[in-house]
Every structure is written in structure tokens, then in C-alpha cells.
Write an enzyme that holds these catalytic residues in place. Sequence first.
Site, PDB file in Angstrom:
ATOM      1  N   PRO A   1       7.336  -1.725   9.997  1.00  0.00           N
ATOM      2  CA  PRO A   1       8.648  -2.327  10.277  1.00  0.00           C
ATOM      3  C   PRO A   1       8.801  -3.713   9.646  1.00  0.00           C
ATOM      4  O   PRO A   1       9.900  -4.230   9.554  1.00  0.00           O
ATOM      5  CB  PRO A   1       8.705  -2.417  11.802  1.00  0.00           C
ATOM      6  CG  PRO A   1       7.491  -1.772  12.339  1.00  0.00           C
ATOM      7  CD  PRO A   1       6.573  -1.449  11.216  1.00  0.00           C
TER       8      PRO A   1
ATOM      9  N   GLU B   1       1.654  -0.705  16.590  1.00  0.00           N
ATOM     10  CA  GLU B   1       1.098  -2.000  17.003  1.00  0.00           C
ATOM     11  C   GLU B   1       0.462  -2.678  15.831  1.00  0.00           C
ATOM     12  O   GLU B   1       0.295  -3.881  15.798  1.00  0.00           O
ATOM     13  CB  GLU B   1       0.084  -1.863  18.139  1.00  0.00           C
ATOM     14  CG  GLU B   1       0.734  -1.619  19.481  1.00  0.00           C
ATOM     15  CD  GLU B   1       0.791  -0.138  19.797  1.00  0.00           C
ATOM     16  OE1 GLU B   1       0.570   0.664  18.878  1.00  0.00           O
ATOM     17  OE2 GLU B   1       1.060   0.212  20.955  1.00  0.00           O
TER      18      GLU B   1
ATOM     19  N   ARG C   1      14.337  14.547  -3.735  1.00  0.00           N
ATOM     20  CA  ARG C   1      15.618  15.141  -4.133  1.00  0.00           C
ATOM     21  C   ARG C   1      16.164  14.519  -5.418  1.00  0.00           C
ATOM     22  O   ARG C   1      17.062  15.081  -6.043  1.00  0.00           O
ATOM     23  CB  ARG C   1      16.646  15.082  -3.003  1.00  0.00           C
ATOM     24  CG  ARG C   1      17.138  13.712  -2.640  1.00  0.00           C
ATOM     25  CD  ARG C   1      17.916  13.744  -1.334  1.00  0.00           C
ATOM     26  NE  ARG C   1      19.091  14.608  -1.365  1.00  0.00           N
ATOM     27  CZ  ARG C   1      20.198  14.372  -2.065  1.00  0.00           C
ATOM     28  NH1 ARG C   1      20.265  13.287  -2.810  1.00  0.00           N
ATOM     29  NH2 ARG C   1      21.209  15.195  -2.038  1.00  0.00           N
TER      30      ARG C   1
ATOM     31  N   ASP D   1      26.280  11.576  -4.835  1.00  0.00           N
ATOM     32  CA  ASP D   1      25.948  11.267  -3.446  1.00  0.00           C
ATOM     33  C   ASP D   1      26.499   9.928  -2.998  1.00  0.00           C
ATOM     34  O   ASP D   1      26.710   9.035  -3.809  1.00  0.00           O
ATOM     35  CB  ASP D   1      24.420  11.156  -3.271  1.00  0.00           C
ATOM     36  CG  ASP D   1      23.768  12.502  -3.170  1.00  0.00           C
ATOM     37  OD1 ASP D   1      24.489  13.497  -2.987  1.00  0.00           O
ATOM     38  OD2 ASP D   1      22.532  12.543  -3.277  1.00  0.00           O
TER      39      ASP D   1
HETATM   40 CL1  6GU Z   1       7.871   2.180   8.142  1.00  0.00          CL
HETATM   41  N1  6GU Z   1       7.126   2.117  10.661  1.00  0.00           N
HETATM   42  C1  6GU Z   1       7.376   1.952  11.955  1.00  0.00           C
HETATM   43  N2  6GU Z   1       6.364   2.080  12.811  1.00  0.00           N
HETATM   44  N3  6GU Z   1       8.561   1.658  12.454  1.00  0.00           N
HETATM   45  C2  6GU Z   1       9.551   1.543  11.568  1.00  0.00           C
HETATM   46  C3  6GU Z   1       9.376   1.710  10.194  1.00  0.00           C
HETATM   47  C4  6GU Z   1       8.127   1.987   9.768  1.00  0.00           C
HETATM   48  N4  6GU Z   1      10.544   1.519   9.589  1.00  0.00           N
HETATM   49  C5  6GU Z   1      11.417   1.254  10.560  1.00  0.00           C
HETATM   50  N5  6GU Z   1      10.815   1.269  11.751  1.00  0.00           N
END
Ligand code: 6GU
Length: 231
Positions: free
Chosen positions: A89, A116, A154, A169
Site C-alpha cells: 500500500p 503488516e 490484456r 478502453d
Molecule cells: Cl499492493 N497491498 C496491500 N496489502 N494493500 C493494498 C495494495 C497492495 N494496494 C492497495 N492496497
Amino acid sequence: MRIDVLTLFPRMFESPLSCSILNRAQEASLVEIALTDIRDFAADSYRKVDDKPYGGGPGMVMMPGAVFDCFEHVQKLSPDKGRTILLTPQGQKFDQKKAAELSAEKRLILIAGKYEGFDERIRIGLDAEQISIGDYVLNGGELAAMVIIDAVVRLLPGALGDEDSAKDDSFSEGLLEYPQYTRPEVFRDMKVPDILLSGDHAKIAEWRKQRSLERTKKWRPDLLQNNKDKK
Ligand code: 6GU
């Protein structure tokens, strides 16, 4: 293209990879997707891959040993060095532009971890690029890896039945896609716009362009702003 995925949950990938376009692209050898279980590289007989964070705090952190050993094993499976991506994230946000960029690579190595987190030495030592698929937290990087695989594959030439379909798209021109209609001509009192039945291709193209702009302004004005910022 070859895509390697390092994960603690290879079975999560089975169904998405065996259906529809992803399945066909593999059958047609446009892409080879190889899953490797990080847990197979755990050092102890309990197959332990995570531990409590130094300094305290909740949750468990992926230990570096198994990830490094797994990565070094996977790298040797093919001569291309590949582009290594850590799903987290904290990464740069994935978008259509990034999908297009990745689709030009010969090899991707995707590393999915638990939320985590990874021991910081994994990020540093593997010198990996970090990607996130959006500002929310998933339990692990697996679904994010699948999103990336789907969006990238794709775009490989020949992956879609119709060679032109990816070009039109949403997002490919920085705009949302124009409205589409198919049979029947009238459905519950809603009629297909006359222009689409006119056979006038220039007029249809102009109509679609206008509708794309209109709905982007209405639903995703941020995209128009982004386009301006880039130009
Ligand atoms: Cl790549 N991993 C995790 N654990 N949560 C996320 C993410 C990735 N992308 C958005 N949320």
C-alpha cells in the site's frame, strides 16, 4: 512475456488465471505465469516466514530470509533479469499508464506480501519498485498482483479477440469510454441513438468523442485535470 509471482498463497491465483482472457493468453503462449510459494524457502521445519516486529506493536512482519532465497531461486528460472515489483500500500498508485509501461517488459517479478509488512531490508535489498493499487488496505498483495496481471496481459498484442478493443478502453486516452449499445434497437422504451445506426463513421467518431468528454467531465473531472497537468 514471463510473469513470476512470489506469494504465500499460490492457490489464490488458480481461478483468476484459469478463466477467460488470462487463460487464453497463457494457452496462446503470449504470457507464461509462474507461481512460487515463498513458504517453500522458510529456514525451519515449521515453515515460519514471519515474526513479531522489533520495537513492539501489533501484527507480524515478513522475515527477509525466505523472501530473499525465494527471489534468488526465481530469478534463475529465466535468463531475463526482469522488473521486480513489491506489492504494498506504500507504493506508487497503479494506473493505465503504468499497465501500458509494464506490458512492454519481457519479464515481471511480482512479490506479494502480507499487509503488516515486509522487513524493511527486503525493500532495500531487492531494490524493488513498489506498487499499490489504491488507497485502501488489503490483507495481502495477492489481489493487487492479480489486478496488475489482468490489466497488463490484456494489453499484450493478440490477447484480446479484436486487436482494436484495448485502444478504445476507458483511460487509454485519459478519458472514460463512450456509451456502447448492442441489440435490440429498442429496450424498455430506451432507444439506441440514431447516429449509431446511421452508418456515418466520421459522425459516429465525433459523437463518441463528445460523449467521452461529457461523461469524464461529469463523473471523473479529476481525469481531465490530470491530463492538463501532464500536458
Ligand atoms: Cl499492493 N497491498 C496491500 N496489502 N494493500 C493494498 C495494495 C497492495 N494496494 C492497495 N492496497
